[in-house]
Design an enzyme around this catalytic site. Structure first.
Site, short mmCIF file in Angstrom:
data_model
loop_
_atom_site.label_atom_id
_atom_site.label_comp_id
_atom_site.label_asym_id
_atom_site.label_seq_id
_atom_site.Cartn_x
_atom_site.Cartn_y
_atom_site.Cartn_z
N GLY A 1 0.86 -1.18 0.00
CA GLY A 1 0.00 0.00 0.00
C GLY A 1 0.88 1.22 0.00
N GLU A 2 0.61 2.13 0.89
CA GLU A 2 1.42 3.35 0.99
C GLU A 2 1.95 3.44 2.41
OE1 GLU A 2 2.31 5.23 -1.65
OE2 GLU A 2 3.56 6.20 -0.15
N SER A 3 3.26 3.22 2.54
CA SER A 3 3.85 3.10 3.89
C SER A 3 3.68 4.37 4.72
CB SER A 3 5.33 2.75 3.78
OG SER A 3 6.01 3.69 2.98
N CYS B 1 6.13 -5.26 0.51
CA CYS B 1 6.24 -3.94 -0.11
C CYS B 1 6.15 -2.80 0.93
CB CYS B 1 5.20 -3.83 -1.22
SG CYS B 1 5.69 -2.68 -2.49
N ARG C 1 5.69 -0.08 -7.72
CA ARG C 1 6.39 1.06 -7.07
C ARG C 1 7.14 0.56 -5.83
NH1 ARG C 1 3.34 5.06 -5.06
NH2 ARG C 1 5.04 6.51 -5.32
N HIS D 1 4.87 -8.59 -4.40
CA HIS D 1 3.50 -8.88 -3.94
C HIS D 1 3.10 -10.33 -4.20
CE1 HIS D 1 1.92 -4.81 -3.02
NE2 HIS D 1 2.88 -4.42 -3.84
N GLU E 1 0.88 -11.99 -2.90
CA GLU E 1 -0.58 -12.16 -2.80
C GLU E 1 -1.27 -11.91 -4.14
OE1 GLU E 1 1.12 -9.58 -1.91
OE2 GLU E 1 -0.05 -7.74 -2.10
#
Ligand code: GLN
Length: 188
Positions: free
Chosen positions: A47-49, A79, A134, A169, A171
């Site tokens: 996601g977005e850390s 990630c 990303r 990823h 998953e």
């Protein structure tokens, strides 16, 4: 076997589907109260850390999760999750949970390689698909950190004690081997 999946932001549902397919029960961690349930392992999704780190603090989950990990709770971090675990982030940005002695570089593959798919060998498993979005990579490893995989000459999978961190990823791919390895780590 019950696995808690951090569900404040990002790709958590895909992990839940995979883990349930492999026979585990999943619970979602969305607020501090959820942390008092019993679980055998923890997933920190992509996601977005920056957002995830901020939400962990705002929702009052940060300290408990950090100490659970430090006390040996098995963790699978993908990630953004890997960024959350890193002791240091390249470029001087402040770290988050900082439970793993690695330096991680965020958004590390440049513009064209922002997202890509490859296959590479992961120690103990063999060749697996790897989807990068990303993605970060591990720039430096500290004592006791085992390097499990490299792709594009960068370190993309590491293990440190109870913590398994991946830049890609698993998953999102058909292959289930990473999640199987993680569930094994949770059988303690
Ligand atoms: N670029 C994201 C970050 O810095 C990580 C991307 C991902 O989790 N797929 O947090």
């Amino acid at each position: 076997m019950t696995i808690a999946v951090l569900a404040v932001q990002g790709a958590f549902i895909e992990h839940e589907k995979k883990l349930e397919k492999l026979g585990a029960d999943c619970i979602e961690l969305r607020k501090a109260e959820n942390l008092s349930q019993h679980y055998d392992g923890l997933v920190l999704p992509g996601g977005e850390s920056t957002v995830q780190g901020k939400l962990l603090k705002e929702l009052g989950m940060f300290d408990t999760i950090k100490s659970q990990i430090e006390s040996g709770m098995p963790v699978l971090a993908t990630c953004a999750g890997m960024i959350l675990l890193a002791e240091e982030l390249e470029g001087g940005e402040e770290g988050h949970l900082q439970t793993m002695p690695v330096t991680v570089k965020r958004n590390a593959y440049g513009r064209q390689l922002g997202s890509f798919h490859t296959e590479a060998r992961l120690e103990g498993i063999g060749e697996i698909p790897m989807t990068f979005i990303r993605a970060p990579y591990v720039a430096e490893v500290g004592d006791g950190v085992q390097i499990l995989a490299k792709a594009e000459e960068k370190i993309v999978a590491v293990k440190y004690k109870n913590q398994l961190a991946l830049a890609f990823h698993p998953e999102l791919d058909e292959n289930d081997e990473i999640h199987k390895v993680f569930l094994k780590m949770c059988e303690r």
